[in-house]
Design a protein around this motif. Sequence first.
Motif, short mmCIF file in Angstrom:
data_model
loop_
_atom_site.label_atom_id
_atom_site.label_comp_id
_atom_site.label_asym_id
_atom_site.label_seq_id
_atom_site.Cartn_x
_atom_site.Cartn_y
_atom_site.Cartn_z
N HIS A 194 3.09 30.54 62.09
CA HIS A 194 3.84 29.32 61.77
C HIS A 194 5.16 29.73 61.13
N HIS A 228 -2.00 33.31 60.41
CA HIS A 228 -3.28 33.05 59.76
C HIS A 228 -4.35 32.61 60.74
N GLU A 285 -7.99 30.12 60.83
CA GLU A 285 -8.76 29.07 60.17
C GLU A 285 -10.07 28.98 60.96
N HIS A 317 -2.82 32.90 64.44
CA HIS A 317 -1.65 32.27 65.06
C HIS A 317 -0.54 32.15 64.00
MN MN Z 1 -2.43 27.02 61.47
#
Ligand code: MN
Length: 283
Positions: free
Chosen positions: A64, A106, A108, A62
Motif C-alpha cells: 500500500h 503486509h 492479513e 501486498h
Molecule cells: Mn491491506
Amino acid sequence: MTIQKSRTVETLVEGRATSDGAGVKLTRVLTGRLQQRLDPFLMLDAFANEHADDYIGGFPDHPHRGFETVTYMIAGRMRHRDSSGNEGLLQNGGMQWMTAGRGVIHSEMPEQEGGLMEGFQLWLNLPAKDKMIPAWYRDFPSEAIPQLTTPGGVTVRVLAGESHGVAGAIQRTATAPLYLDLHLPAGSRFEQPLPAGHNAFVYVYRGEATIGGSTVPVRRMAILANDTQADGVEIESGADTRLLLIAGQPLGEPIAQYGPFVMNTEAELQQAISDYRGGRLAE
Ligand code: MN
C-alpha cells in the motif's frame, strides 16, 4: 447537545459483491465511483462470512502507499504482519489503524478455521503533503476503544473523532475523521453534530435505522446529504440496530488510484509501481 436540523438521506447504496486477497468474499460498499462524493474516504469493504472457504485464504503479502487503512473486527481473528516488523492479532471488537504513507507490505491472514468472520475495512486518504510520510501502525484491542452509553441507552464506540465529549482512539488533523460504531436498542434515538462541509455516511449492519424520515435497511449505506442548514444527524431505530457512522473533512485534491496505491497524479502511481517492483516501496 441537541441537533436543530438533521441531515437527510441522499442515496442508498447496496454495494457490490466481490472477492479480494486470496478469495475472501466481501461486499465493496464504497466503490471507486463514490470517491469524489465521499472524499476523504476511498473504500469501505464489509465482510460477514460463516464458511471458512469464504475467508480462509486471507490477504497474503501486498503493498500500500498514500493512504490509511482502518480494519474493524466485529467477530473473528486476523493476524497482521508487515514490512516494518509490526505484528498483531486483530479480534472481536478490536481495530487496527495503519498509515501506509510512503509504503508498507503486509499480510492479513485469518487465525481461525471455522465460525463467523465479520468486520469492515475503511480506506482513508492522506493529504498530498503526507502521502510519503513513514508508515505507522497501531492495534487497539476492544477494551482500548473509548466507549460511552447515552442517557437514551445508545452504546457508542468511538473509533475516531469525538462523540458526546468522549475522544476516540484516533484523531487526524487534515481529514478530521469521525468513525462511530453505534448500538441502538429498539425505540432509541441518537444525535451527532457534524460540520456542514464534511462528507458523511451510515452503514447499517444489524436491524434498521430511520434518518430524516427515510428508512435505511440492513446491509445498506446511506450517503447523508450535505445540507448547509443541517448541523448534524439524528438517527432513530425501531428495532435493535447496529450501524457505522462515518464522516470526514474532504481534501479536495486529485485522486489517482492503481489498486493498492492512491496518489494525486499518474506519475506518482508510476513511481509507486516502479518502487514496489524495485523493492524500494517500504524502505
Ligand atoms: Mn491491506
